[in-house]
Design an enzyme around this catalytic site. Structure first.
Site, mmCIF file in Angstrom:
data_model
loop_
_atom_site.group_PDB
_atom_site.id
_atom_site.type_symbol
_atom_site.label_atom_id
_atom_site.label_comp_id
_atom_site.label_asym_id
_atom_site.label_seq_id
_atom_site.Cartn_x
_atom_site.Cartn_y
_atom_site.Cartn_z
ATOM 1 N N CYS A 185 0.835 -1.194 0.000
ATOM 2 C CA CYS A 185 0.000 0.000 0.000
ATOM 3 C C CYS A 185 0.880 1.258 0.000
ATOM 4 O O CYS A 185 1.885 1.322 0.702
ATOM 5 C CB CYS A 185 -0.924 0.013 1.212
ATOM 6 N N CYS A 228 -0.050 5.168 6.807
ATOM 7 C CA CYS A 228 -0.737 4.948 8.085
ATOM 8 C C CYS A 228 0.256 4.364 9.087
ATOM 9 O O CYS A 228 0.810 3.280 8.861
ATOM 10 C CB CYS A 228 -1.929 4.018 7.903
ATOM 11 N N CYS A 278 0.069 0.606 10.289
ATOM 12 C CA CYS A 278 -0.255 -0.469 9.348
ATOM 13 C C CYS A 278 0.965 -1.218 8.817
ATOM 14 O O CYS A 278 1.847 -0.615 8.186
ATOM 15 C CB CYS A 278 -1.058 0.104 8.182
ATOM 16 N N CYS A 330 -19.204 -7.422 3.268
ATOM 17 C CA CYS A 330 -18.630 -6.099 3.528
ATOM 18 C C CYS A 330 -17.296 -6.007 2.796
ATOM 19 O O CYS A 330 -16.613 -7.020 2.603
ATOM 20 C CB CYS A 330 -18.422 -5.908 5.031
ATOM 21 N N CYS A 378 -19.941 1.195 7.770
ATOM 22 C CA CYS A 378 -19.177 0.613 8.878
ATOM 23 C C CYS A 378 -17.983 1.531 9.103
ATOM 24 O O CYS A 378 -17.104 1.634 8.239
ATOM 25 C CB CYS A 378 -18.721 -0.806 8.524
ATOM 26 N N ARG A 409 -18.620 -3.037 17.370
ATOM 27 C CA ARG A 409 -17.789 -4.224 17.170
ATOM 28 C C ARG A 409 -16.514 -4.175 17.994
ATOM 29 O O ARG A 409 -15.731 -3.211 17.909
ATOM 30 C CB ARG A 409 -17.448 -4.389 15.688
#
Length: 376
Positions: free
Chosen positions: A94, A98, A101, A171, A231, A303
Protein backbone atom coordinates in the site's frame (compact mmCIF):
# COMPACT_ATOMS: atom_id res chain seq x y z
CA UNK A 1 -7.67 -1.54 78.53
CA UNK A 2 -8.56 2.07 79.35
CA UNK A 3 -8.41 3.01 75.66
CA UNK A 4 -11.05 0.41 74.86
CA UNK A 5 -13.44 1.87 77.44
CA UNK A 6 -12.98 5.34 75.98
CA UNK A 7 -14.44 4.34 72.60
CA UNK A 8 -17.31 2.17 73.86
CA UNK A 9 -20.80 3.20 72.76
CA UNK A 10 -24.19 2.12 74.02
CA UNK A 11 -25.65 -0.84 72.10
CA UNK A 12 -28.59 1.31 71.03
CA UNK A 13 -26.22 3.69 69.28
CA UNK A 14 -24.60 0.83 67.37
CA UNK A 15 -27.98 -0.51 66.25
CA UNK A 16 -28.98 2.98 65.14
CA UNK A 17 -25.79 3.34 63.11
CA UNK A 18 -26.24 -0.04 61.44
CA UNK A 19 -29.88 0.51 60.52
CA UNK A 20 -29.48 4.03 59.17
CA UNK A 21 -29.66 3.99 55.32
CA UNK A 22 -26.66 5.37 53.43
CA UNK A 23 -26.95 9.01 52.43
CA UNK A 24 -26.88 9.37 48.65
CA UNK A 25 -28.22 12.91 48.55
CA UNK A 26 -24.75 14.29 47.96
CA UNK A 27 -24.26 12.12 44.86
CA UNK A 28 -25.66 13.59 41.64
CA UNK A 29 -26.66 11.41 38.68
CA UNK A 30 -23.84 10.87 36.18
CA UNK A 31 -24.04 11.98 32.57
CA UNK A 32 -24.14 8.30 31.58
CA UNK A 33 -27.28 7.83 33.72
CA UNK A 34 -28.99 10.96 32.43
CA UNK A 35 -28.22 10.37 28.75
CA UNK A 36 -29.03 6.65 28.82
CA UNK A 37 -32.45 7.39 30.29
CA UNK A 38 -33.02 10.05 27.66
CA UNK A 39 -31.91 7.64 24.92
CA UNK A 40 -34.33 4.95 26.11
CA UNK A 41 -37.13 7.49 26.39
CA UNK A 42 -36.57 9.52 23.20
CA UNK A 43 -34.41 7.37 20.90
CA UNK A 44 -31.20 8.18 18.98
CA UNK A 45 -30.02 11.74 18.38
CA UNK A 46 -27.44 13.28 16.07
CA UNK A 47 -26.99 16.70 17.69
CA UNK A 48 -24.50 15.73 20.39
CA UNK A 49 -22.08 18.37 21.58
CA UNK A 50 -18.51 17.37 22.24
CA UNK A 51 -18.90 18.33 25.89
CA UNK A 52 -21.93 16.04 26.28
CA UNK A 53 -19.99 13.08 24.92
CA UNK A 54 -17.03 13.94 27.14
CA UNK A 55 -19.33 13.96 30.19
CA UNK A 56 -20.59 10.49 29.31
CA UNK A 57 -17.06 9.19 28.68
CA UNK A 58 -15.86 10.67 32.00
CA UNK A 59 -18.70 9.13 34.07
CA UNK A 60 -17.64 6.77 36.88
CA UNK A 61 -16.59 3.55 35.17
CA UNK A 62 -19.10 1.20 36.81
CA UNK A 63 -21.87 3.72 36.21
CA UNK A 64 -20.88 3.99 32.54
CA UNK A 65 -20.76 0.21 32.21
CA UNK A 66 -24.18 -0.23 33.84
CA UNK A 67 -25.93 2.40 31.73
CA UNK A 68 -24.27 1.26 28.52
CA UNK A 69 -25.74 -2.16 29.31
CA UNK A 70 -29.16 -0.61 29.89
CA UNK A 71 -29.21 1.05 26.48
CA UNK A 72 -27.89 -2.11 24.87
CA UNK A 73 -30.66 -4.25 26.35
CA UNK A 74 -33.26 -1.69 25.26
CA UNK A 75 -32.00 -1.49 21.66
CA UNK A 76 -30.84 -5.04 20.93
CA UNK A 77 -31.20 -8.67 21.88
CA UNK A 78 -28.46 -8.52 24.51
CA UNK A 79 -27.35 -12.15 24.05
CA UNK A 80 -26.93 -11.89 20.27
CA UNK A 81 -23.44 -11.26 18.89
CA UNK A 82 -22.71 -10.85 15.20
CA UNK A 83 -19.81 -12.99 13.98
CA UNK A 84 -17.81 -11.54 11.09
CA UNK A 85 -14.77 -12.85 9.24
CA UNK A 86 -12.25 -10.46 7.65
CA UNK A 87 -10.04 -11.69 4.81
CA UNK A 88 -7.20 -9.78 3.18
CA UNK A 89 -7.85 -10.40 -0.52
CA UNK A 90 -5.00 -8.11 -1.64
CA UNK A 91 -2.16 -7.88 0.88
CA UNK A 92 0.70 -5.40 1.25
CA UNK A 93 2.29 -2.85 -1.05
CA UNK A 94 0.00 0.00 0.00
CA UNK A 95 1.25 3.50 -0.91
CA UNK A 96 -0.22 5.13 2.23
CA UNK A 97 1.74 6.03 5.37
CA UNK A 98 -0.74 4.95 8.09
CA UNK A 99 1.58 4.74 11.11
CA UNK A 100 -0.08 1.62 12.52
CA UNK A 101 -0.25 -0.47 9.35
CA UNK A 102 2.13 -3.32 8.49
CA UNK A 103 0.83 -3.30 4.89
CA UNK A 104 2.35 0.08 4.04
CA UNK A 105 5.15 -0.15 1.47
CA UNK A 106 6.98 2.55 3.44
CA UNK A 107 7.76 0.31 6.42
CA UNK A 108 9.93 -2.79 6.73
CA UNK A 109 7.62 -5.22 8.53
CA UNK A 110 8.60 -8.36 6.65
CA UNK A 111 5.27 -8.44 4.80
CA UNK A 112 5.47 -9.19 1.09
CA UNK A 113 3.05 -7.59 -1.36
CA UNK A 114 0.63 -9.97 -3.05
CA UNK A 115 -1.80 -9.75 -5.93
CA UNK A 116 -5.59 -9.97 -5.67
CA UNK A 117 -6.66 -13.45 -4.54
CA UNK A 118 -8.39 -15.59 -7.14
CA UNK A 119 -12.07 -16.46 -7.02
CA UNK A 120 -11.70 -20.05 -5.83
CA UNK A 121 -9.55 -19.07 -2.84
CA UNK A 122 -11.87 -16.25 -1.77
CA UNK A 123 -15.05 -18.33 -2.07
CA UNK A 124 -13.48 -21.24 -0.22
CA UNK A 125 -12.55 -18.89 2.65
CA UNK A 126 -16.13 -17.57 2.70
CA UNK A 127 -17.57 -21.09 2.84
CA UNK A 128 -15.29 -22.02 5.74
CA UNK A 129 -16.26 -18.83 7.57
CA UNK A 130 -19.96 -19.62 7.16
CA UNK A 131 -19.45 -23.20 8.39
CA UNK A 132 -17.68 -21.79 11.47
CA UNK A 133 -20.66 -19.55 12.28
CA UNK A 134 -19.86 -16.21 10.62
CA UNK A 135 -22.80 -14.43 9.03
CA UNK A 136 -20.84 -11.51 7.53
CA UNK A 137 -17.81 -11.95 5.28
CA UNK A 138 -15.55 -8.91 4.90
CA UNK A 139 -12.92 -8.47 2.19
CA UNK A 140 -10.04 -6.02 2.56
CA UNK A 141 -7.57 -4.75 -0.04
CA UNK A 142 -4.44 -2.73 0.76
CA UNK A 143 -5.19 0.18 -1.56
CA UNK A 144 -5.32 3.93 -1.03
CA UNK A 145 -8.27 4.13 -3.42
CA UNK A 146 -9.98 2.20 -6.22
CA UNK A 147 -9.31 4.68 -9.05
CA UNK A 148 -7.92 2.95 -12.16
CA UNK A 149 -8.66 -0.53 -10.82
CA UNK A 150 -11.54 -1.43 -13.12
CA UNK A 151 -10.43 -5.04 -13.68
CA UNK A 152 -9.93 -5.65 -9.97
CA UNK A 153 -13.23 -3.98 -9.10
CA UNK A 154 -15.08 -6.13 -11.65
CA UNK A 155 -13.54 -9.18 -10.00
CA UNK A 156 -14.51 -8.02 -6.51
CA UNK A 157 -18.13 -7.30 -7.51
CA UNK A 158 -18.24 -10.89 -8.78
CA UNK A 159 -16.99 -12.12 -5.39
CA UNK A 160 -19.69 -10.04 -3.68
CA UNK A 161 -22.45 -11.65 -5.79
CA UNK A 162 -21.15 -15.16 -5.18
CA UNK A 163 -20.86 -14.72 -1.41
CA UNK A 164 -24.32 -13.14 -1.19
CA UNK A 165 -25.67 -16.23 -2.94
CA UNK A 166 -24.31 -18.23 0.00
CA UNK A 167 -26.75 -16.34 2.24
CA UNK A 168 -24.09 -14.20 3.95
CA UNK A 169 -23.83 -10.46 4.46
CA UNK A 170 -20.86 -9.02 2.56
CA UNK A 171 -18.63 -6.10 3.53
CA UNK A 172 -15.63 -4.58 1.74
CA UNK A 173 -12.85 -2.21 2.77
CA UNK A 174 -10.94 -1.14 -0.33
CA UNK A 175 -9.84 2.41 0.44
CA UNK A 176 -11.49 5.53 -0.96
CA UNK A 177 -14.47 4.96 -3.25
CA UNK A 178 -15.91 7.03 -6.06
CA UNK A 179 -19.67 7.49 -6.26
CA UNK A 180 -20.10 5.25 -9.31
CA UNK A 181 -18.08 2.45 -7.73
CA UNK A 182 -20.27 2.57 -4.63
CA UNK A 183 -23.35 2.21 -6.85
CA UNK A 184 -21.82 -0.78 -8.64
CA UNK A 185 -21.02 -2.49 -5.34
CA UNK A 186 -24.58 -1.88 -4.16
CA UNK A 187 -25.93 -3.42 -7.37
CA UNK A 188 -23.73 -6.48 -6.77
CA UNK A 189 -25.35 -6.91 -3.34
CA UNK A 190 -22.80 -5.39 -0.98
CA UNK A 191 -24.24 -5.13 2.54
CA UNK A 192 -21.74 -2.75 4.12
CA UNK A 193 -18.60 -0.79 3.38
CA UNK A 194 -15.92 -0.24 6.01
CA UNK A 195 -13.98 3.02 6.06
CA UNK A 196 -12.66 3.91 9.51
CA UNK A 197 -11.96 7.48 10.60
CA UNK A 198 -9.22 6.07 12.88
CA UNK A 199 -9.05 8.98 15.34
CA UNK A 200 -10.12 12.59 15.87
CA UNK A 201 -9.77 15.20 13.13
CA UNK A 202 -7.19 17.02 15.27
CA UNK A 203 -4.92 14.01 15.88
CA UNK A 204 -5.35 12.47 12.44
CA UNK A 205 -2.35 14.26 10.76
CA UNK A 206 -0.05 12.64 13.35
CA UNK A 207 -1.07 9.21 12.06
CA UNK A 208 -1.73 9.65 8.31
CA UNK A 209 -0.62 12.29 5.79
CA UNK A 210 -1.51 10.56 2.48
CA UNK A 211 -5.29 10.89 2.82
CA UNK A 212 -7.27 13.68 4.45
CA UNK A 213 -10.00 13.38 7.05
CA UNK A 214 -12.47 15.01 4.66
CA UNK A 215 -11.65 12.43 1.98
CA UNK A 216 -12.61 9.71 4.45
CA UNK A 217 -15.89 11.46 5.20
CA UNK A 218 -16.55 11.85 1.46
CA UNK A 219 -16.23 8.08 0.98
CA UNK A 220 -18.74 7.52 3.78
CA UNK A 221 -21.08 9.95 2.00
CA UNK A 222 -20.80 8.03 -1.29
CA UNK A 223 -21.47 4.76 0.53
CA UNK A 224 -24.53 6.16 2.31
CA UNK A 225 -25.97 7.71 -0.84
CA UNK A 226 -25.57 4.40 -2.70
CA UNK A 227 -27.76 2.70 -0.10
CA UNK A 228 -24.96 0.63 1.43
CA UNK A 229 -24.65 0.33 5.21
CA UNK A 230 -21.79 2.32 6.70
CA UNK A 231 -19.18 0.61 8.88
CA UNK A 232 -16.88 3.19 10.47
CA UNK A 233 -15.03 3.39 13.75
CA UNK A 234 -11.48 3.92 14.92
CA UNK A 235 -8.39 2.77 16.75
CA UNK A 236 -7.28 3.60 20.28
CA UNK A 237 -3.74 3.26 21.54
CA UNK A 238 -2.16 5.39 18.79
CA UNK A 239 -0.69 7.80 21.33
CA UNK A 240 -3.80 9.97 21.25
CA UNK A 241 -5.29 11.79 24.24
CA UNK A 242 -8.70 11.01 25.70
CA UNK A 243 -9.93 14.19 24.02
CA UNK A 244 -9.13 12.58 20.65
CA UNK A 245 -11.17 9.49 21.50
CA UNK A 246 -14.07 11.75 22.40
CA UNK A 247 -13.53 13.66 19.14
CA UNK A 248 -13.74 10.44 17.12
CA UNK A 249 -17.01 9.42 18.79
CA UNK A 250 -18.39 12.94 18.37
CA UNK A 251 -17.75 12.87 14.60
CA UNK A 252 -19.42 9.47 14.23
CA UNK A 253 -22.38 10.29 16.49
CA UNK A 254 -23.13 13.54 14.66
CA UNK A 255 -23.19 12.12 11.14
CA UNK A 256 -26.62 12.66 9.50
CA UNK A 257 -27.22 8.92 10.00
CA UNK A 258 -25.26 6.89 12.53
CA UNK A 259 -23.06 4.14 11.08
CA UNK A 260 -24.77 0.75 11.18
CA UNK A 261 -21.47 -0.69 12.46
CA UNK A 262 -18.91 1.00 14.71
CA UNK A 263 -15.68 -1.02 15.11
CA UNK A 264 -13.62 -0.18 18.21
CA UNK A 265 -10.05 -1.34 17.58
CA UNK A 266 -7.19 -1.58 20.07
CA UNK A 267 -3.83 -1.05 18.39
CA UNK A 268 -1.70 -4.13 17.85
CA UNK A 269 1.77 -2.58 17.65
CA UNK A 270 3.66 -4.19 14.77
CA UNK A 271 7.46 -4.19 14.63
CA UNK A 272 8.72 -1.99 11.82
CA UNK A 273 5.86 0.51 11.99
CA UNK A 274 6.28 3.97 13.59
CA UNK A 275 3.97 2.87 16.42
CA UNK A 276 5.85 -0.33 17.26
CA UNK A 277 6.63 0.85 20.82
CA UNK A 278 3.12 1.85 21.85
CA UNK A 279 1.86 0.29 25.08
CA UNK A 280 -1.07 -2.17 24.91
CA UNK A 281 -4.53 -0.69 25.45
CA UNK A 282 -6.08 -1.26 28.87
CA UNK A 283 -9.44 -3.03 29.03
CA UNK A 284 -10.90 -0.07 30.96
CA UNK A 285 -10.26 2.21 27.98
CA UNK A 286 -12.07 -0.23 25.70
CA UNK A 287 -15.03 -0.32 28.09
CA UNK A 288 -15.23 3.48 28.15
CA UNK A 289 -15.19 3.63 24.34
CA UNK A 290 -17.75 0.85 23.91
CA UNK A 291 -20.18 2.16 26.53
CA UNK A 292 -19.98 5.72 25.23
CA UNK A 293 -20.49 4.53 21.65
CA UNK A 294 -23.48 2.46 22.78
CA UNK A 295 -25.19 5.37 24.58
CA UNK A 296 -24.53 7.89 21.78
CA UNK A 297 -25.28 5.50 18.87
CA UNK A 298 -27.77 3.03 20.36
CA UNK A 299 -28.85 1.28 17.16
CA UNK A 300 -25.35 0.60 15.83
CA UNK A 301 -23.58 -2.73 15.97
CA UNK A 302 -20.58 -1.90 18.18
CA UNK A 303 -17.79 -4.22 17.17
CA UNK A 304 -15.05 -5.42 19.51
CA UNK A 305 -12.42 -5.57 16.78
CA UNK A 306 -8.62 -5.63 16.48
CA UNK A 307 -6.76 -6.25 19.72
CA UNK A 308 -9.42 -8.56 21.13
CA UNK A 309 -6.86 -11.37 21.11
CA UNK A 310 -5.09 -9.63 24.03
CA UNK A 311 -8.18 -9.69 26.26
CA UNK A 312 -9.23 -12.60 28.47
CA UNK A 313 -12.75 -14.03 28.38
CA UNK A 314 -13.72 -12.15 31.59
CA UNK A 315 -12.45 -8.91 30.00
CA UNK A 316 -14.36 -9.59 26.79
CA UNK A 317 -17.45 -10.36 28.87
CA UNK A 318 -17.25 -6.83 30.31
CA UNK A 319 -17.11 -5.45 26.76
CA UNK A 320 -20.24 -7.38 25.78
CA UNK A 321 -21.96 -6.17 28.94
CA UNK A 322 -20.93 -2.58 28.11
CA UNK A 323 -22.67 -2.79 24.73
CA UNK A 324 -20.46 -4.60 22.21
CA UNK A 325 -22.46 -7.00 20.05
CA UNK A 326 -20.21 -7.84 17.14
CA UNK A 327 -16.78 -9.46 16.76
CA UNK A 328 -14.35 -10.55 14.10
CA UNK A 329 -13.67 -14.24 14.41
CA UNK A 330 -11.00 -16.35 12.72
CA UNK A 331 -7.27 -16.62 13.36
CA UNK A 332 -6.35 -13.44 11.42
CA UNK A 333 -7.57 -9.88 10.96
CA UNK A 334 -6.03 -8.99 7.60
CA UNK A 335 -2.41 -9.65 8.68
CA UNK A 336 -2.54 -9.47 12.49
CA UNK A 337 -3.46 -12.29 14.90
CA UNK A 338 -7.01 -12.81 16.15
CA UNK A 339 -8.97 -15.28 18.28
CA UNK A 340 -9.58 -18.58 16.53
CA UNK A 341 -12.98 -20.15 15.91
CA UNK A 342 -12.75 -22.78 18.64
CA UNK A 343 -11.84 -20.23 21.31
CA UNK A 344 -14.81 -18.07 20.32
CA UNK A 345 -17.21 -21.02 20.31
CA UNK A 346 -16.09 -21.89 23.84
CA UNK A 347 -16.56 -18.27 24.91
CA UNK A 348 -20.07 -18.13 23.41
CA UNK A 349 -20.99 -21.30 25.28
CA UNK A 350 -19.53 -20.06 28.56
CA UNK A 351 -21.20 -16.63 28.40
CA UNK A 352 -24.51 -17.83 26.96
CA UNK A 353 -24.11 -15.77 23.78
CA UNK A 354 -25.94 -16.68 20.58
CA UNK A 355 -24.88 -15.90 16.98
CA UNK A 356 -26.82 -13.13 15.28
CA UNK A 357 -28.51 -14.16 12.01
CA UNK A 358 -27.78 -12.25 8.78
CA UNK A 359 -29.83 -9.09 8.37
CA UNK A 360 -31.11 -8.14 4.92
CA UNK A 361 -33.39 -5.33 3.73
CA UNK A 362 -37.01 -6.10 2.85
CA UNK A 363 -36.25 -6.32 -0.89
CA UNK A 364 -33.28 -8.56 -0.20
CA UNK A 365 -35.39 -10.73 2.14
CA UNK A 366 -37.93 -11.21 -0.65
CA UNK A 367 -35.10 -12.23 -2.97
CA UNK A 368 -33.71 -14.66 -0.38
CA UNK A 369 -37.19 -16.17 0.09
CA UNK A 370 -37.52 -16.63 -3.68
CA UNK A 371 -34.14 -18.41 -3.79
CA UNK A 372 -35.18 -20.64 -0.91
CA UNK A 373 -38.48 -21.53 -2.62
CA UNK A 374 -36.65 -22.29 -5.87
CA UNK A 375 -34.18 -24.56 -4.09
CA UNK A 376 -37.02 -26.38 -2.33
Amino acid sequence: MMWLRSIRRPLSSLVLLQSRPPNYSSLSASAAAIESERCIREGPRNDWSRDEIKSIYDSPLLDLLFHGAQVHRHSHNFREVQQCTLLSIKTGGCSEDCSYCPQSSRYDTGLKAQKLMNEDAVLEAARKAKEAGSTRFCMGAAWRDTIGRKTNMNQITKYVKEIRDMGMEVCCTLGMLEKQQALELKKAGLTAYNHNLDTSREYYPNIITTRTYDERLETLKHVREAGINVCSGGIIGLGEAEEDRIGLLHTLATLPTHPESVPINALIAVKGTPLEDQKPVEIWDMIRMISTARITMPSAMVRLSAGRVRFSIPEQALCFLAGANSIFTGDKLLTTPNNDYDADQNMFKLLGLVPKAPNFSEDEKDSEDEKLEASV
